[in-house]
Design a protein around this motif. Structure first.
Motif, PDB file in Angstrom:
ATOM      1  N   ASN A 176     -12.577  13.912  -2.336  1.00  0.00           N
ATOM      2  CA  ASN A 176     -13.037  14.352  -3.655  1.00  0.00           C
ATOM      3  C   ASN A 176     -13.830  13.234  -4.341  1.00  0.00           C
ATOM      4  O   ASN A 176     -14.859  13.485  -4.982  1.00  0.00           O
ATOM      5  CB  ASN A 176     -11.852  14.758  -4.527  1.00  0.00           C
ATOM      6  CG  ASN A 176     -11.233  16.074  -4.096  1.00  0.00           C
ATOM      7  OD1 ASN A 176     -11.882  16.882  -3.436  1.00  0.00           O
ATOM      8  ND2 ASN A 176      -9.980  16.282  -4.449  1.00  0.00           N
ATOM      9  N   TYR A 177     -13.351  11.995  -4.204  1.00  0.00           N
ATOM     10  CA  TYR A 177     -14.047  10.857  -4.801  1.00  0.00           C
ATOM     11  C   TYR A 177     -15.422  10.677  -4.166  1.00  0.00           C
ATOM     12  O   TYR A 177     -16.409  10.422  -4.872  1.00  0.00           O
ATOM     13  CB  TYR A 177     -13.220   9.581  -4.629  1.00  0.00           C
ATOM     14  CG  TYR A 177     -13.881   8.354  -5.229  1.00  0.00           C
ATOM     15  CD1 TYR A 177     -13.765   8.077  -6.588  1.00  0.00           C
ATOM     16  CD2 TYR A 177     -14.621   7.490  -4.432  1.00  0.00           C
ATOM     17  CE1 TYR A 177     -14.382   6.963  -7.143  1.00  0.00           C
ATOM     18  CE2 TYR A 177     -15.244   6.373  -4.969  1.00  0.00           C
ATOM     19  CZ  TYR A 177     -15.120   6.120  -6.333  1.00  0.00           C
ATOM     20  OH  TYR A 177     -15.750   5.028  -6.877  1.00  0.00           O
ATOM     21  N   TYR A 178     -15.491  10.825  -2.833  1.00  0.00           N
ATOM     22  CA  TYR A 178     -16.777  10.684  -2.141  1.00  0.00           C
ATOM     23  C   TYR A 178     -17.797  11.688  -2.677  1.00  0.00           C
ATOM     24  O   TYR A 178     -18.920  11.321  -3.029  1.00  0.00           O
ATOM     25  CB  TYR A 178     -16.585  10.885  -0.637  1.00  0.00           C
ATOM     26  CG  TYR A 178     -17.894  11.000   0.126  1.00  0.00           C
ATOM     27  CD1 TYR A 178     -18.568   9.870   0.561  1.00  0.00           C
ATOM     28  CD2 TYR A 178     -18.465  12.249   0.391  1.00  0.00           C
ATOM     29  CE1 TYR A 178     -19.781   9.973   1.242  1.00  0.00           C
ATOM     30  CE2 TYR A 178     -19.670  12.359   1.070  1.00  0.00           C
ATOM     31  CZ  TYR A 178     -20.315  11.209   1.486  1.00  0.00           C
ATOM     32  OH  TYR A 178     -21.519  11.319   2.137  1.00  0.00           O
ATOM     33  N   PHE A 179     -17.419  12.950  -2.740  1.00  0.00           N
ATOM     34  CA  PHE A 179     -18.377  13.971  -3.156  1.00  0.00           C
ATOM     35  C   PHE A 179     -18.688  13.901  -4.654  1.00  0.00           C
ATOM     36  O   PHE A 179     -19.779  14.289  -5.074  1.00  0.00           O
ATOM     37  CB  PHE A 179     -17.884  15.359  -2.767  1.00  0.00           C
ATOM     38  CG  PHE A 179     -18.155  15.703  -1.331  1.00  0.00           C
ATOM     39  CD1 PHE A 179     -19.406  16.142  -0.928  1.00  0.00           C
ATOM     40  CD2 PHE A 179     -17.169  15.557  -0.369  1.00  0.00           C
ATOM     41  CE1 PHE A 179     -19.678  16.445   0.399  1.00  0.00           C
ATOM     42  CE2 PHE A 179     -17.423  15.852   0.965  1.00  0.00           C
ATOM     43  CZ  PHE A 179     -18.686  16.299   1.346  1.00  0.00           C
ATOM     44  N   SER A 180     -17.775  13.397  -5.446  1.00  0.00           N
ATOM     45  CA  SER A 180     -18.051  13.250  -6.879  1.00  0.00           C
ATOM     46  C   SER A 180     -19.011  12.097  -7.153  1.00  0.00           C
ATOM     47  O   SER A 180     -19.591  12.017  -8.229  1.00  0.00           O
ATOM     48  CB  SER A 180     -16.749  13.032  -7.655  1.00  0.00           C
ATOM     49  OG  SER A 180     -16.154  11.788  -7.320  1.00  0.00           O
ATOM     50  N   ASN A 181     -19.175  11.216  -6.177  1.00  0.00           N
ATOM     51  CA  ASN A 181     -20.073  10.065  -6.335  1.00  0.00           C
ATOM     52  C   ASN A 181     -21.273  10.121  -5.406  1.00  0.00           C
ATOM     53  O   ASN A 181     -21.962   9.119  -5.202  1.00  0.00           O
ATOM     54  CB  ASN A 181     -19.296   8.763  -6.094  1.00  0.00           C
ATOM     55  CG  ASN A 181     -18.335   8.434  -7.209  1.00  0.00           C
ATOM     56  OD1 ASN A 181     -18.686   7.811  -8.184  1.00  0.00           O
ATOM     57  ND2 ASN A 181     -17.087   8.885  -7.054  1.00  0.00           N
ATOM     58  N   THR A 182     -21.530  11.294  -4.832  1.00  0.00           N
ATOM     59  CA  THR A 182     -22.656  11.462  -3.909  1.00  0.00           C
ATOM     60  C   THR A 182     -23.551  12.585  -4.412  1.00  0.00           C
ATOM     61  O   THR A 182     -23.092  13.713  -4.607  1.00  0.00           O
ATOM     62  CB  THR A 182     -22.155  11.792  -2.484  1.00  0.00           C
ATOM     63  OG1 THR A 182     -21.250  10.766  -2.059  1.00  0.00           O
ATOM     64  CG2 THR A 182     -23.328  11.870  -1.510  1.00  0.00           C
ATOM     65  N   LYS A 183     -24.837  12.275  -4.636  1.00  0.00           N
ATOM     66  CA  LYS A 183     -25.760  13.285  -5.158  1.00  0.00           C
ATOM     67  C   LYS A 183     -26.113  14.334  -4.109  1.00  0.00           C
ATOM     68  O   LYS A 183     -26.300  15.499  -4.411  1.00  0.00           O
ATOM     69  CB  LYS A 183     -27.034  12.600  -5.667  1.00  0.00           C
ATOM     70  CG  LYS A 183     -26.818  11.721  -6.887  1.00  0.00           C
ATOM     71  CD  LYS A 183     -28.125  11.121  -7.366  1.00  0.00           C
ATOM     72  CE  LYS A 183     -27.905  10.275  -8.619  1.00  0.00           C
ATOM     73  NZ  LYS A 183     -29.162   9.663  -9.105  1.00  0.00           N
ATOM     74  N   TRP A 184     -26.259  13.897  -2.851  1.00  0.00           N
ATOM     75  CA  TRP A 184     -26.614  14.840  -1.790  1.00  0.00           C
ATOM     76  C   TRP A 184     -25.958  14.393  -0.511  1.00  0.00           C
ATOM     77  O   TRP A 184     -25.789  13.207  -0.261  1.00  0.00           O
ATOM     78  CB  TRP A 184     -28.137  14.910  -1.605  1.00  0.00           C
ATOM     79  CG  TRP A 184     -28.517  15.943  -0.585  1.00  0.00           C
ATOM     80  CD1 TRP A 184     -28.692  17.269  -0.796  1.00  0.00           C
ATOM     81  CD2 TRP A 184     -28.746  15.727   0.818  1.00  0.00           C
ATOM     82  NE1 TRP A 184     -29.011  17.904   0.377  1.00  0.00           N
ATOM     83  CE2 TRP A 184     -29.054  16.984   1.388  1.00  0.00           C
ATOM     84  CE3 TRP A 184     -28.708  14.605   1.648  1.00  0.00           C
ATOM     85  CZ2 TRP A 184     -29.338  17.143   2.737  1.00  0.00           C
ATOM     86  CZ3 TRP A 184     -28.993  14.767   2.998  1.00  0.00           C
ATOM     87  CH2 TRP A 184     -29.304  16.026   3.520  1.00  0.00           C
ATOM     88  N   SER A 185     -25.546  15.351   0.293  1.00  0.00           N
ATOM     89  CA  SER A 185     -24.827  15.025   1.518  1.00  0.00           C
ATOM     90  C   SER A 185     -25.320  15.884   2.664  1.00  0.00           C
ATOM     91  O   SER A 185     -25.812  16.994   2.465  1.00  0.00           O
ATOM     92  CB  SER A 185     -23.322  15.251   1.309  1.00  0.00           C
ATOM     93  OG  SER A 185     -22.621  15.092   2.523  1.00  0.00           O
TER      94      SER A 185
END
Length: 297
Positions: free
Chosen positions: A81-90
């Protein structure tokens, strides 16, 4: 502390990544290998996201630190959850990666003897590209470098389906050309600037299904097709020609495969069908090139 932890995460992640590829090559509705692939790719995913965040300087946000020492990491769903909350695009989707985690937990904690689940199989293949693409784009590290080309994994129909679905998803965010690979036939030959097999700066067309690539600057060339007019779809063998300046080529879109020529003066590849000029047994793409050559004689 950070350096050692980062190194250990990376090395273990890479080991599990390569082992996961071996398992994925063997997954099939006719066997129960999917559960082994799920468990191993989930371990790979967890190690990778931890490595990514630690390398980016986020260790304190995903782990419990006491007296400057790492006590333990937080739960993985919290870390993800932390990764995706701090990543604009994946390169991957959170909901699909979460399905892998859920399936792994059912297998490990409840002893689920899972059978075939096509959606889950596709998710783990997309996860491979998520890990590779993020690693390459963020750190310049290729996890697919050094594999045989074309790779036998391309014969696995589930792998092919997952790769093609991943490319379709990428194409909703980036508008790029996709072609059928001449080597494995999958609809997975794309420009290397989208998601390459390596961080090679040379322009190339690369197949994410069988890992075959065509170096456009050194070994191959692409021009527009004279028949279907598809842009940069006519793949040419740059290195081999005959005495008439002819090179073999084929359109990756419509399949036409008439030879092309390389202009004697400017060295541009062109279709003779579009018109050409001759002088002194040499072939030219335009009257201007022919005249330049004549003036230098």
């Amino acid at each position: 502390m950070h350096v050692n932890n980062e190194k250990e995460l990376y090395e273990t992640c890479v080991d599990f990544f390569h082992f996961s590829l071996q398992l994925i090559r063997e997954i099939s509705p006719s066997n129960r290998n999917l559960k082994f692939a799920v468990v191993n790719i989930q371990i790979t995913l967890e190690l990778f996201i931890k490595y990514y965040l630690v390398r980016q300087g986020h260790l304190e946000n995903i782990a419990d630190i006491k007296n400057g020492k790492l006590k333990n990491y937080k739960k993985f769903d919290t870390i993800m959850n932390y990764y995706f909350s701090n990543t604009k695009w994946s390169y991957g989707e959170k909901k699909e990666l979460k399905k892998i985690l859920d399936a792994r937990n059912l297998i490990v904690h409840k002893g689920l003897r899972s059978g075939w689940d096509n959606d889950l199989a596709i998710y783990i293949i997309k996860c491979v590209l998520f890990i590779h693409g993020t690693m390459l784009n963020s750190f310049g590290i290729s996890l697919l470098k050094g594999y045989p080309q074309p790779n036998p994994i391309s014969t696995n129909l589930t792998w092919r389906e997952g790769i093609e679905q991943s490319i379709d998803k990428l194409n909703t965010k980036h508008n790029f050309s996709v072609f059928h690979c001449p080597e494995c036939g999958a609809y997975s030959l794309i420009p290397s600037n989208i998601i390459g097999l390596d961080s090679n700066p040379d322009e190339s067309l690369e197949c994410l299904c069988c890992f075959y690539f065509y170096n456009i600057e050194a070994e191959a060339a692409v021009i527009n097709c004279y028949k279907c007019s598809e842009s940069k779809s006519y793949l040419i063998d740059r290195l081999n020609s005959d005495e008439r300046q002819q090179h073999l080529g084929k359109c990756l879109e419509c399949g036409i495969n008439t030879p092309v020529r390389k202009c004697y003066e400017c060295e541009r590849f062109y279709h003779p069908n579009d018109g050409e000029f001759t002088f002194d047994n040499n072939y030219f793409c335009s009257s201007d090139c022919k005249e330049i050559y004549e003036e230098c004689m």
